[in-house]
Enzyme design. Sequence first.
Site, mmCIF file in Angstrom:
data_model
loop_
_atom_site.group_PDB
_atom_site.id
_atom_site.type_symbol
_atom_site.label_atom_id
_atom_site.label_comp_id
_atom_site.label_asym_id
_atom_site.label_seq_id
_atom_site.Cartn_x
_atom_site.Cartn_y
_atom_site.Cartn_z
ATOM 1 N N GLY A 52 0.880 -1.177 0.000
ATOM 2 C CA GLY A 52 0.000 0.000 0.000
ATOM 3 C C GLY A 52 0.914 1.223 0.000
ATOM 4 O O GLY A 52 1.835 1.313 0.824
ATOM 5 N N ALA A 53 0.635 2.159 -0.918
ATOM 6 C CA ALA A 53 1.581 3.248 -1.160
ATOM 7 C C ALA A 53 1.968 4.049 0.101
ATOM 8 O O ALA A 53 3.161 4.163 0.419
ATOM 9 C CB ALA A 53 1.021 4.159 -2.254
ATOM 10 N N ARG B 260 10.101 -0.833 -4.510
ATOM 11 C CA ARG B 260 8.882 -0.888 -5.322
ATOM 12 C C ARG B 260 8.808 0.420 -6.128
ATOM 13 O O ARG B 260 8.768 1.511 -5.552
ATOM 14 C CB ARG B 260 7.630 -1.072 -4.441
ATOM 15 N N GLN C 92 -5.479 -8.916 -2.028
ATOM 16 C CA GLN C 92 -5.596 -7.825 -1.040
ATOM 17 C C GLN C 92 -7.052 -7.583 -0.659
ATOM 18 O O GLN C 92 -7.354 -7.201 0.470
ATOM 19 C CB GLN C 92 -5.014 -6.523 -1.604
ATOM 20 N N ASP D 33 -1.498 4.588 -6.479
ATOM 21 C CA ASP D 33 -0.063 4.466 -6.182
ATOM 22 C C ASP D 33 0.716 5.659 -6.703
ATOM 23 O O ASP D 33 1.767 6.008 -6.178
ATOM 24 C CB ASP D 33 0.486 3.167 -6.757
ATOM 25 N N ASN E 292 -2.917 2.461 -10.299
ATOM 26 C CA ASN E 292 -3.382 1.727 -9.114
ATOM 27 C C ASN E 292 -3.333 0.238 -9.446
ATOM 28 O O ASN E 292 -2.956 -0.159 -10.555
ATOM 29 C CB ASN E 292 -4.790 2.187 -8.713
ATOM 30 N N LYS E 293 -3.721 -0.581 -8.497
ATOM 31 C CA LYS E 293 -3.646 -2.033 -8.642
ATOM 32 C C LYS E 293 -4.237 -2.512 -9.963
ATOM 33 O O LYS E 293 -5.289 -2.047 -10.386
ATOM 34 C CB LYS E 293 -4.375 -2.669 -7.448
HETATM 35 O O1 MRU Z 1 0.658 -4.000 -4.512
HETATM 36 P P1 MRU Z 1 0.006 -3.234 -3.404
HETATM 37 O O2 MRU Z 1 -0.823 -4.074 -2.503
HETATM 38 O O3 MRU Z 1 1.016 -2.376 -2.665
HETATM 39 O O4 MRU Z 1 -0.977 -2.251 -4.150
HETATM 40 C C1 MRU Z 1 -1.732 -1.368 -3.372
HETATM 41 C C2 MRU Z 1 -2.690 -0.555 -4.149
HETATM 42 O O5 MRU Z 1 -2.789 -0.656 -5.356
HETATM 43 C C3 MRU Z 1 -3.475 0.454 -3.383
HETATM 44 O O6 MRU Z 1 -4.697 0.686 -3.990
HETATM 45 C C4 MRU Z 1 -2.688 1.768 -3.345
HETATM 46 O O7 MRU Z 1 -1.381 1.560 -2.874
HETATM 47 C C5 MRU Z 1 -3.359 2.791 -2.533
HETATM 48 S S1 MRU Z 1 -3.171 2.470 -0.818
HETATM 49 C C6 MRU Z 1 -3.916 3.644 0.113
#
Ligand code: MRU
Length: 355
Positions: free
Chosen positions: A47-48, A87, A196, A237, A247-248
Amino acid sequence: MSFETVRLAGDAVELLDQRRLPEDERYLRLETAEEVARAIEEMAVRGAPAIGVTAAFGVAVELARLPDAELNEEALERTVERLRGTRPTAVNLAWALERMSRALRAEFSAGAPPARVRARSRELAQRICEQDRATCRAIGEAGAELVSRSARVLTHCNAGALATAGYGTALGVVRSASRRGKIRTVLACETRPFLQGARLTAWELARDGIPVTLITDSMGGALMARGEVDLAIVGADRIAANGDVANKIGTYSLAVLAREHGIPFYVAAPLSTVDPDTPSGDMIPIEQRASEEVLTLAGRRIAPPGVEALHPAFDVTPARYVSAIVTERGVIEPPLAEGLARQLSEAGLEAGEGT
Ligand code: MRU
């Protein structure tokens, strides 16, 4: 919040190991920047905003551990570079590390003694963590205004307390709306391959007593077509200067489907996720993760031997599909580029400053 995603405990970083949720609530104790970097790479924390906060703590514990004779600007830069490389897509990571690096370089330049540098690193990392919590609350309050009564809210991945220092961005909006009695249910996409949604979003919402309904990643369109989704809200992200949102993986498809069905598609993120130095989404680096993560499910291989898999971890949703972006400074409606630039400038964050 009945759990803490990440915290500084003495000279160690403690974090809730998200790979083990929901079965096991176990905290990892990490004492070096290398251990913290691996935990980020292996998604023990993700999560960012959460990885930004964790990396800042990683710098603090590394400086605490180094002997005085080795505590210098080079060691700082080595630590920051190791953590920054973990990342590539989430800009909050680079943002938090840049803040740490800038402040600590200034201490070294001023000839500060080791104890002062260490104290400053702890204090700043702690501040980044506390600011993230406050920011999420402000996002939640601003975004709750957009949520209609008795809303069925679709979300993807986990943009919750587990993805931040607490409260969450997209799920921060859900939490604030829920306090106002507005949430009928949250439709959580399971989010293959790391799950997630199934493991983390479902866990933290259920724990807060917010109704959550799990769906597979391919169900969103059909539910929208049947009129069973009132709005969609996701985290981000990285947001490019023109409003394109990384985003994801899977977010883009949901945004296009939402447009087709006339459903508002919102993005909730702190201003630290906005990258004014990246003009548009096609310039956002997309993390490619191991194909093994797609070829397996819960530790078991699900594809025949020899089959290959793709694993881009994020996608980019063009700004035209985003109905509004909610930050700690309020709701930005299209044209997003102008609204983002205005909020960044009000916050004193301009291009080239490594927001
Ligand atoms: O690969 P991840 O689990 O780090 O990806 C997270 C996401 O895509 C979230 O939507 C994003 O980081 C926003 S978190 C507030």
